[in-house]
Design an enzyme around this catalytic site. Structure first.
Site, PDB file in Angstrom:
ATOM      1  N   LYS A  42     -17.275  -4.477  -4.093  1.00  0.00           N
ATOM      2  CA  LYS A  42     -16.403  -3.394  -4.581  1.00  0.00           C
ATOM      3  C   LYS A  42     -14.937  -3.740  -4.302  1.00  0.00           C
ATOM      4  CE  LYS A  42     -15.725   0.448  -1.979  1.00  0.00           C
ATOM      5  NZ  LYS A  42     -14.292   0.759  -1.765  1.00  0.00           N
ATOM      6  N   ASN A  43     -14.664  -4.207  -3.086  1.00  0.00           N
ATOM      7  CA  ASN A  43     -13.262  -4.375  -2.667  1.00  0.00           C
ATOM      8  C   ASN A  43     -12.625  -5.659  -3.171  1.00  0.00           C
ATOM      9  OD1 ASN A  43     -13.515  -1.920  -1.528  1.00  0.00           O
ATOM     10  ND2 ASN A  43     -13.660  -2.649   0.589  1.00  0.00           N
TER      11      ASN A  43
ATOM     12  N   CYS B 188     -11.222   8.028   0.243  1.00  0.00           N
ATOM     13  CA  CYS B 188     -11.947   8.409   1.462  1.00  0.00           C
ATOM     14  C   CYS B 188     -11.029   9.131   2.460  1.00  0.00           C
ATOM     15  CB  CYS B 188     -12.489   7.160   2.149  1.00  0.00           C
ATOM     16  SG  CYS B 188     -14.055   6.666   1.478  1.00  0.00           S
TER      17      CYS B 188
ATOM     18  N   ARG C 206      -3.440   7.378   4.632  1.00  0.00           N
ATOM     19  CA  ARG C 206      -3.496   6.125   3.862  1.00  0.00           C
ATOM     20  C   ARG C 206      -2.103   5.859   3.286  1.00  0.00           C
ATOM     21  NH1 ARG C 206      -8.948   5.122   2.686  1.00  0.00           N
ATOM     22  NH2 ARG C 206      -8.425   2.953   2.341  1.00  0.00           N
TER      23      ARG C 206
ATOM     24  N   ASP D 287     -15.559  -1.225   8.035  1.00  0.00           N
ATOM     25  CA  ASP D 287     -16.469  -0.698   7.004  1.00  0.00           C
ATOM     26  C   ASP D 287     -17.934  -0.820   7.373  1.00  0.00           C
ATOM     27  OD1 ASP D 287     -14.476  -1.524   4.043  1.00  0.00           O
ATOM     28  OD2 ASP D 287     -14.316   0.043   5.559  1.00  0.00           O
TER      29      ASP D 287
ATOM     30  N   ARG E 291     -20.000   5.685  -4.782  1.00  0.00           N
ATOM     31  CA  ARG E 291     -18.731   4.971  -4.966  1.00  0.00           C
ATOM     32  C   ARG E 291     -18.853   3.523  -4.510  1.00  0.00           C
ATOM     33  NH1 ARG E 291     -13.792   7.487  -2.170  1.00  0.00           N
ATOM     34  NH2 ARG E 291     -13.012   5.484  -2.929  1.00  0.00           N
TER      35      ARG E 291
HETATM   36  C1  EPZ Z   1      -9.074  -1.659   2.406  1.00  0.00           C
HETATM   37  O1  EPZ Z   1      -8.390  -0.420   2.523  1.00  0.00           O
HETATM   38  C2  EPZ Z   1     -10.495  -1.333   1.960  1.00  0.00           C
HETATM   39  N1  EPZ Z   1     -10.462  -0.673   0.672  1.00  0.00           N
HETATM   40  C3  EPZ Z   1     -11.168  -0.418   2.995  1.00  0.00           C
HETATM   41  O2  EPZ Z   1     -12.521  -0.206   2.573  1.00  0.00           O
HETATM   42  C4  EPZ Z   1     -11.169  -1.138   4.333  1.00  0.00           C
HETATM   43  O3  EPZ Z   1     -11.710  -0.276   5.309  1.00  0.00           O
HETATM   44  C5  EPZ Z   1      -9.727  -1.519   4.720  1.00  0.00           C
HETATM   45  O4  EPZ Z   1      -9.135  -2.327   3.673  1.00  0.00           O
HETATM   46  C6  EPZ Z   1      -9.674  -2.317   6.014  1.00  0.00           C
HETATM   47  O5  EPZ Z   1     -10.425  -3.482   5.868  1.00  0.00           O
HETATM   48  C7  EPZ Z   1     -10.373  -1.447  -0.444  1.00  0.00           C
HETATM   49  O6  EPZ Z   1     -10.273  -2.666  -0.363  1.00  0.00           O
HETATM   50  C8  EPZ Z   1     -10.410  -0.730  -1.756  1.00  0.00           C
HETATM   51  P1  EPZ Z   1      -5.334  -1.475   4.904  1.00  0.00           P
HETATM   52  P2  EPZ Z   1      -6.758  -0.421   2.661  1.00  0.00           P
HETATM   53  O7  EPZ Z   1      -4.163  -1.484   4.002  1.00  0.00           O
HETATM   54  O8  EPZ Z   1      -6.215  -1.474   1.774  1.00  0.00           O
HETATM   55  C9  EPZ Z   1      -2.396   1.143   7.557  1.00  0.00           C
HETATM   56  C10 EPZ Z   1     -14.379   1.040   1.797  1.00  0.00           C
HETATM   57  O9  EPZ Z   1     -15.165   1.877   2.266  1.00  0.00           O
HETATM   58  N2  EPZ Z   1      -1.431   0.972   6.459  1.00  0.00           N
HETATM   59  O10 EPZ Z   1      -5.793  -2.762   5.527  1.00  0.00           O
HETATM   60  O11 EPZ Z   1      -6.279   0.965   2.519  1.00  0.00           O
HETATM   61  C11 EPZ Z   1      -3.555   2.068   7.162  1.00  0.00           C
HETATM   62  O12 EPZ Z   1      -3.217   3.406   7.367  1.00  0.00           O
HETATM   63  C12 EPZ Z   1     -12.898   1.116   2.130  1.00  0.00           C
HETATM   64  O13 EPZ Z   1     -14.718   0.096   1.035  1.00  0.00           O
HETATM   65  C13 EPZ Z   1      -0.106   1.377   6.659  1.00  0.00           C
HETATM   66  O14 EPZ Z   1       0.249   1.854   7.721  1.00  0.00           O
HETATM   67  O15 EPZ Z   1      -6.613  -0.860   4.184  1.00  0.00           O
HETATM   68  C14 EPZ Z   1      -4.671   1.625   8.076  1.00  0.00           C
HETATM   69  O16 EPZ Z   1      -4.531   2.262   9.343  1.00  0.00           O
HETATM   70  C15 EPZ Z   1     -12.594   2.182   3.175  1.00  0.00           C
HETATM   71  N3  EPZ Z   1       0.790   1.226   5.638  1.00  0.00           N
HETATM   72  C16 EPZ Z   1      -4.404   0.132   8.259  1.00  0.00           C
HETATM   73  O17 EPZ Z   1      -3.032  -0.098   7.856  1.00  0.00           O
HETATM   74  C17 EPZ Z   1       0.429   0.670   4.427  1.00  0.00           C
HETATM   75  O18 EPZ Z   1       1.298   0.545   3.543  1.00  0.00           O
HETATM   76  C18 EPZ Z   1      -5.305  -0.734   7.403  1.00  0.00           C
HETATM   77  O19 EPZ Z   1      -5.086  -0.376   6.046  1.00  0.00           O
HETATM   78  C19 EPZ Z   1      -0.916   0.271   4.248  1.00  0.00           C
HETATM   79  C20 EPZ Z   1      -1.823   0.415   5.279  1.00  0.00           C
END
Ligand code: EPZ
Length: 425
Positions: free
Chosen positions: A22-23, A117, A122, A306, A398
């Protein structure tokens, strides 16, 4: 209102192929906006997040067709707008992946702050800061992120202050068509980013350091169409492998990438389970006492957030007390009270989960609050005595393709029931 009804106590036995990730599929579908020419994607997972992303691209003007269950054809030669539809974007966090491609190709993107989610905040500040360094102007970042570049994006040196999968993806996609060289440092190294980068290279992008935390991109003026097979889904793979251990079964995932689930396999061995690894398959045999663990989630190659709820379901039946420290998302704990309904002794305080192993779980009605919590609750239901009814199936759908069919093929007694909940007598 759909729900899953599970009769627990049946060990999972057998072999199934992993689905596409998915990701990886979601950013790669968004990246097809960059292509001047047809994109053909194979092994696209048949899940509702893919349908939402497809509808977002159709609203932008991309021609999207499906051939059978797993092949997707996209043509971005006639884009109509650089504004993504708000009601669709709010359904899914990955919707924001369209911002980088639109900005790179058309000099503008207007995308509402994503929903998805409920895992805690986010934010997209790291995405926007990267766009600004690439020469874009951030016109607004309230309900909508509105970014615009006067001309072509300009190569830049971006060092992410924290590892972010989303920001790495968006800045990588935007940089492929920027003028000059872009250096991205402290990048996320999740395999899905490697798969996105491989796809971009097939479209003609010039990217060095794929798979590392330093990506060097030489911008090009045009990207052409390409054909790509989506990488196997390591989170889906891990979910079924944990199910093999938890139910005392014997489960093999084929067509997967064992290296991508290495952190999980280490924990399963540490928990006393038998793990066998082949070239593109992994086999887990349960039926042994489950040893308690102390786990922390971390960016790849660490143990993935995840798989946090799914591993906690296993640890509910461990001998002794386990702990899990959640270092990525602050709001990933809604599942804990649902496990307590099944008889688990688990609590969460300040990102720290403590699980006291019990001898058995007992079926009960539970509600899935997000995709991966849904996966964890299904696993717990498979081993709970009696019947468990799981609502919130829209979350499970999803992220997991044909979940009940694939679990049934492994011997589970699980069915999807539509309609209102039966009235309590
Ligand atoms: C991706 O989310 C995945 N989603 C998530 O999977 C996964 O849990 C996550 O990466 C971590 O591996 C998809 O790929 C579609 P991040 P993402 O940007 O991109 C903070 C699932 O169930 N952050 O690495 O949102 C954020 O708040 C989903 O498949 C900022 O502060 O993850 C978080 O605490 C759930 N500012 C941390 O970084 C930003 O601009 C990690 O977020 C962006 C993120």
């Amino acid at each position: 209102m759909a729900r899953l009804v599970v009769q627990g106590g049946k060990p999972l036995q057998g072999s199934i192929p992993a689905c596409g990730a998915k990701n990886a599929a979601l950013p790669i579908i968004a990246a097809s906006i960059l292509a001047r020419g047809e994109v053909v994607l194979e092994r696209v997972p048949d899940i509702s997040d893919v349908w939402v992303m497809s509808d977002i691209l159709r609203a932008i003007g991309v021609k999207v067709e499906f051939e059978g269950k797993a092949r997707m054809l996209l043509d971005s030669s006639k884009i109509l707008t650089t504004t993504a539809p708000d009601e669709l974007v709010r359904k899914m966090n990955a919707s924001f992946d369209v911002a980088g491609p639109l900005l790179a190709c058309y000099g503008e993107a207007r995308v509402s702050l994503p929903g998805g989610c409920r895992l805690g905040p986010r934010p997209v500040d790291l995405h926007l800061e990267g766009f600004r360094k690439l020469g874009a102007e951030i016109l607004s970042e309230g309900g909508f992120a509105h970014v615009r570049a006067a001309g072509r994006l300009q190569g830049a040196h971006i060092r992410f202050p924290k590892v972010s999968v989303g920001a790495t993806k968006n800045c990588l996609m935007a940089a492929t068509m920027a003028e000059g060289v872009t250096m991205l440092e402290n990048c996320a190294r999740e395999p899905e980013i490697g798969d996105l980068a491989d796809f971009l290279v097939k479209m003609g992008a010039s990217i060095e350091g794929i798979g590392t935390s330093r990506l060097r991109i030489h911008g090009v003026e045009r990207l052409h169409g390409a054909t790509h097979t989506i990488v196997a889904d390591r989170i889906e793979t891990g979910t079924y492998l944990i199910g093999g251990a938890l139910t005392g079964g014997d489960v093999t995932l084929t067509e997967c990438e064992p290296e991508h689930v290495a952190a999980l396999l280490d924990h399963l061995r540490e928990a006393g389970q038998e793990v066998t690894v082949g070239d593109r398959w992994v086999r887990v045999r349960g039926g042994r006492p489950i040893r308690a663990l102390d786990v922390s989630t971390a960016p790849y190659p660490g143990f993935p957030t995840d798989l946090h709820p799914q591993l906690v379901s296993l640890l509910c039946l461990a001998e002794g007390t386990s702990t899990l420290q959640e270092n990525i998302f602050s709001g990933r704990f809604m599942y804990v009270m649902e496990l307590v309904r099944l008889g688990a002794k688990v609590k969460a305080e300040d990102r720290h989960v403590v699980v006291k192993g019990v001898n058995k779980l007992s079926g009960a009605p539970v509600d899935a609050p997000d995709i991966r919590a849904g996966g964890g609750l299904v696993l717990a239901a498979l081993v709970a005595e009696g019947e468990t009814v799981i609502s919130g199936v829209e979350f499970v759908d999803r992220g997991y393709q044909d979940l009940e069919q694939r679990l049934s093929a492994l011997g589970a007694e699980i069915e999807r029931v539509q309609g209102p909940l039966p009235q309590v007598a």
